[in-house]
Design a protein around this motif. Structure first.
Motif, PDB file in Angstrom:
ATOM      1  N   ARG A 150     -45.898  54.132  14.293  1.00  0.00           N
ATOM      2  CA  ARG A 150     -45.115  53.055  13.679  1.00  0.00           C
ATOM      3  C   ARG A 150     -43.813  53.644  13.175  1.00  0.00           C
ATOM      4  N   ALA A 151     -42.699  53.065  13.587  1.00  0.00           N
ATOM      5  CA  ALA A 151     -41.408  53.554  13.087  1.00  0.00           C
ATOM      6  C   ALA A 151     -41.177  52.997  11.692  1.00  0.00           C
ATOM      7  N   GLN A 152     -40.602  53.827  10.823  1.00  0.00           N
ATOM      8  CA  GLN A 152     -40.389  53.439   9.416  1.00  0.00           C
ATOM      9  C   GLN A 152     -39.057  52.695   9.251  1.00  0.00           C
ATOM     10  N   VAL A 153     -38.948  51.578   9.959  1.00  0.00           N
ATOM     11  CA  VAL A 153     -37.676  50.852  10.020  1.00  0.00           C
ATOM     12  C   VAL A 153     -37.276  50.268   8.661  1.00  0.00           C
ATOM     13  N   ALA A 154     -38.192  49.553   8.024  1.00  0.00           N
ATOM     14  CA  ALA A 154     -37.854  48.891   6.746  1.00  0.00           C
ATOM     15  C   ALA A 154     -37.549  49.930   5.668  1.00  0.00           C
ATOM     16  N   LEU A 155     -38.357  50.986   5.634  1.00  0.00           N
ATOM     17  CA  LEU A 155     -38.129  52.038   4.630  1.00  0.00           C
ATOM     18  C   LEU A 155     -36.774  52.713   4.856  1.00  0.00           C
TER      19      LEU A 155
END
Ligand code: ADP
Ligand code: MG
Length: 339
Positions: free
Chosen positions: A195-200
């Motif tokens: 899972r890419a940590q896009v929101a973070l």
């Protein structure tokens, strides 16, 4: 049915029919180039990654749906590391003419579902025949308010060194697969569908608290070194502070060498970043709001890319090891699956 029966344009059409393009897409799949808009005052951020069958993945270990998701996620992770908002995706695909349409449809499902989960639209690509292995080339474009994106080069002595999530799970799963051993489900999922940590990444960039950031794709050792070299600094790393999952810890208890996989394994797709010492509490709050965890694993010192590791016996040791390098594998074996 296989690919040769529908042909290149049949496949492109199968993909195109599934796209619902938002207003920002002036022209998407079907023209010679995509024409897109970005929000006012934003700059464009672009990243690309290759995935080659037998180098990055094996259909013995993954399925086409998970492969499609991972092909997108690893690219999104690079935009996350810059704090960008991902928007547009391009898919280059080469596969044998005899590939089953069912397999291609499942792969497209994976690509589109991972893209949709992050509000990203597939706007183009290229499709051709491969003499053997599948080859996947994904390009992702995103945007950030001008001046807000985070590079690798902003770390300063005295900054804290922080990392999201846990490290080593994906590399441990791969190592178990390679040895033909049973793999815990949670470890396997980290490896097959990271899972890419896009929101973070976006939240950290918007906070103005972070000085430098990178995603951990080649392993903590290698990616930390990239960040340190770009910033012209060194670091002290606390071995016992490195966040590990419950499954990973269990393997460490059985075999203490397992910890090496958290240091240099790779494919974690977590964010490694630096921030001023006083910012720790605020950063933890931001992570909690994003539903993620962040741990402080060390601090930035003067130096030139060197890392001192504070080990579990309290000794300070220079951190050796390089992480994964595609062209510097000791015993270069083209069939070995690594990222
Ligand atoms: P060209 O000959 O100019 O490269 P193509 O016939 O390859 O054009 O592609 C036609 C259209 O389909 C283009 O808009 C291209 O971006 C899109 N396209 C081709 N392959 C893919 C793919 N695998 N996924 C998404 N779009 C694709
Ligand atoms: Mg083409």
């Amino acid at each position: 049915m296989n690919l040769s029966e529908v042909g290149e344009f049949g496949l492109i059409d199968r993909i195109r029919r599934r796209i619902v393009a938002p207003a920002g897409v002036v022209r998407g799949i079907g023209d010679d180039a995509a024409e897109l808009t970005l929000p006012d005052g934003h700059t464009l951020l672009t990243s690309t990654d290759l995935l080659i069958e037998e180098i990055h993945f094996r259909f013995d270990w993954t399925d086409p749906y998970r492969l499609g998701r991972k092909a997108v996620a690893v690219n999104l992770s690079d935009l996350a590391a810059m704090g960008a908002t991902p928007r547009y995706l391009y898919l280059g695909l080469a596969c044998p003419a005899g590939s089953e349409l069912e397999r291609l449809d499942a792969f497209t499902d994976g690509v589109l579902s991972e893209a949709a989960a992050h509000g990203v639209t597939l706007v183009g690509g290229d499709t051709c025949r491969s003499p053997g292995p599948w080859m996947i080339s994904v390009v992702v474009e995103g945007s950030a308010p001008a001046g807000q994106s985070l590079g690798r080069d902003g770390a300063r002595p005295g900054d804290l060194l922080l990392v999201s999530g846990t490290l080593g799970d994906s590399a441990l799963a791969l190592s178990l697969l390679q040895r033909g051993l049973a793999v815990d489900t949670t470890l396997l999922e980290q490896h097959l569908t990271p899972r890419a940590q896009v929101a973070l990444g976006q939240a950290l960039a918007a906070s103005g608290l972070v000085s430098a950031m990178i995603d951990v794709s080649d392993g903590l050792t290698a990616d930390l070194r990239h960040l340190l070299q770009a910033s012209g600094v060194g670091a002290e790393l606390e071995l016992t502070a490195i966040p590990l999952s419950t499954d990973f810890r269990r393997h460490c208890t059985r075999n203490p060498q397992t910890i090496d996989l958290a240091l240099s394994g790779g494919e974690d797709y977590q964010l490694l970043f630096t921030a001023a010492a006083g910012a720790e509490a605020q950063i933890m709050e931001i992570a909690a709001r994003c539903g993620e965890t962040v741990h402080c694993i060390g601090r930035i010192t003067r130096g030139d890319g060197s890392v001192l590791l504070h080990d579990s016996r309290g000794q300070w040791l220079p951190l050796a090891g390089q992480g994964y390098d595609h062209f510097a594998v000791a015993d270069l074996d083209d069939r070995e699956v690594r990222s």
